[in-house]
Design a protein around this motif. Structure first.
Motif, PDB file in Angstrom:
ATOM      1  N   LYS A 111       0.841  -1.197   0.000  1.00  0.00           N
ATOM      2  CA  LYS A 111       0.000   0.000   0.000  1.00  0.00           C
ATOM      3  C   LYS A 111       0.873   1.243   0.000  1.00  0.00           C
ATOM      4  O   LYS A 111       2.061   1.191   0.318  1.00  0.00           O
ATOM      5  CB  LYS A 111      -0.931   0.006   1.207  1.00  0.00           C
ATOM      6  CG  LYS A 111      -0.213  -0.067   2.527  1.00  0.00           C
ATOM      7  CD  LYS A 111      -1.179  -0.276   3.661  1.00  0.00           C
ATOM      8  CE  LYS A 111      -0.392  -0.550   4.929  1.00  0.00           C
ATOM      9  NZ  LYS A 111      -1.218  -0.951   6.020  1.00  0.00           N
TER      10      LYS A 111
ATOM     11  N   THR B   9       0.555   5.801   0.605  1.00  0.00           N
ATOM     12  CA  THR B   9      -0.248   6.916   1.096  1.00  0.00           C
ATOM     13  C   THR B   9       0.232   8.193   0.409  1.00  0.00           C
ATOM     14  O   THR B   9       1.419   8.482   0.398  1.00  0.00           O
ATOM     15  CB  THR B   9      -0.116   7.054   2.622  1.00  0.00           C
ATOM     16  OG1 THR B   9      -0.468   5.798   3.222  1.00  0.00           O
ATOM     17  CG2 THR B   9      -1.044   8.127   3.153  1.00  0.00           C
TER      18      THR B   9
ATOM     19  N   TYR C 286      -8.897   1.734  -2.399  1.00  0.00           N
ATOM     20  CA  TYR C 286      -8.368   3.029  -1.961  1.00  0.00           C
ATOM     21  C   TYR C 286      -9.341   3.580  -0.934  1.00  0.00           C
ATOM     22  O   TYR C 286     -10.530   3.247  -0.939  1.00  0.00           O
ATOM     23  CB  TYR C 286      -8.194   3.995  -3.133  1.00  0.00           C
ATOM     24  CG  TYR C 286      -9.490   4.420  -3.775  1.00  0.00           C
ATOM     25  CD1 TYR C 286     -10.134   5.587  -3.393  1.00  0.00           C
ATOM     26  CD2 TYR C 286     -10.085   3.639  -4.751  1.00  0.00           C
ATOM     27  CE1 TYR C 286     -11.322   5.963  -3.971  1.00  0.00           C
ATOM     28  CE2 TYR C 286     -11.267   4.010  -5.334  1.00  0.00           C
ATOM     29  CZ  TYR C 286     -11.893   5.173  -4.940  1.00  0.00           C
ATOM     30  OH  TYR C 286     -13.073   5.539  -5.511  1.00  0.00           O
TER      31      TYR C 286
ATOM     32  N   ARG D 117      -5.060   6.383   0.875  1.00  0.00           N
ATOM     33  CA  ARG D 117      -4.272   5.149   0.959  1.00  0.00           C
ATOM     34  C   ARG D 117      -4.712   4.230  -0.166  1.00  0.00           C
ATOM     35  O   ARG D 117      -5.899   3.934  -0.302  1.00  0.00           O
ATOM     36  CB  ARG D 117      -4.462   4.468   2.307  1.00  0.00           C
ATOM     37  CG  ARG D 117      -3.711   3.149   2.364  1.00  0.00           C
ATOM     38  CD  ARG D 117      -3.362   2.701   3.739  1.00  0.00           C
ATOM     39  NE  ARG D 117      -2.460   3.653   4.366  1.00  0.00           N
ATOM     40  CZ  ARG D 117      -2.488   3.925   5.657  1.00  0.00           C
ATOM     41  NH1 ARG D 117      -3.354   3.346   6.445  1.00  0.00           N
ATOM     42  NH2 ARG D 117      -1.638   4.786   6.168  1.00  0.00           N
TER      43      ARG D 117
ATOM     44  N   HIS E  92      -4.243   0.542  -2.014  1.00  0.00           N
ATOM     45  CA  HIS E  92      -3.782  -0.839  -1.860  1.00  0.00           C
ATOM     46  C   HIS E  92      -3.550  -1.414  -3.255  1.00  0.00           C
ATOM     47  O   HIS E  92      -4.487  -1.530  -4.051  1.00  0.00           O
ATOM     48  CB  HIS E  92      -4.814  -1.673  -1.098  1.00  0.00           C
ATOM     49  CG  HIS E  92      -5.013  -1.206   0.305  1.00  0.00           C
ATOM     50  ND1 HIS E  92      -4.278  -1.690   1.352  1.00  0.00           N
ATOM     51  CD2 HIS E  92      -5.838  -0.268   0.824  1.00  0.00           C
ATOM     52  CE1 HIS E  92      -4.653  -1.085   2.473  1.00  0.00           C
ATOM     53  NE2 HIS E  92      -5.608  -0.209   2.173  1.00  0.00           N
TER      54      HIS E  92
END
Length: 129
Positions: free
Chosen positions: A21, A23, A46, A58, A60
């Motif tokens: 992931k 950010t 997300y 975030r 993924h």
């Protein structure tokens, strides 16, 4: 500053590093790009995160067959210094339809297939395969 280019670079680097992931600071355009990537199967999910009065997103990433990234390549086409506009007849096909191009149209962000179907041209933001 090119926030879309930075976003795509973070995704590219995270896939090459094998990260699960990532950010990034959030914006409406980045959310729409993430929504398209999720719909097309390039990312798993997300979500928005509020942190210190700021919004972050975030993402993924999706991996197939044991650590093979779903995103093989992601390239910025139109940059702030050189915008790339196309008509609806000239919307690019990426790898013969195996990848997608994200196009900013008068109706919002669309994939190349949707833009051709709706006969809309616009600015080609990036290509993903």
């Amino acid at each position: 500053m090119d926030s879309i280019g930075d976003f795509l670079t973070v995704i590219r680097n995270a896939t090459k590093a094998g990260k699960e992931k990532l950010t990034v600071p959030s914006s409406k355009l980045k959310l729409k790009i993430a929504e398209i990537l999720k719909k097309e199967g390039f990312i798993d999910a997300y979500k928005l995160i509020d942190q210190d009065k700021k919004q972050f997103m975030r993402v993924h990433l999706r991996y197939i067959h044991g650590r093979q990234p779903a995103i093989r390549a992601i390239h910025r086409v139109s940059t702030p210094g050189l915008r790339r506009y196309v008509g609806h007849r000239d919307v690019p096909k990426v790898l013969g339809g195996l990848g997608i191009a994200i196009v900013s149209t008068s109706r919002g962000l669309l994939t190349d297939k949707d833009a051709r179907r709706e006969k809309l041209g616009g600015e080609v933001l990036c290509k993903v395969w």
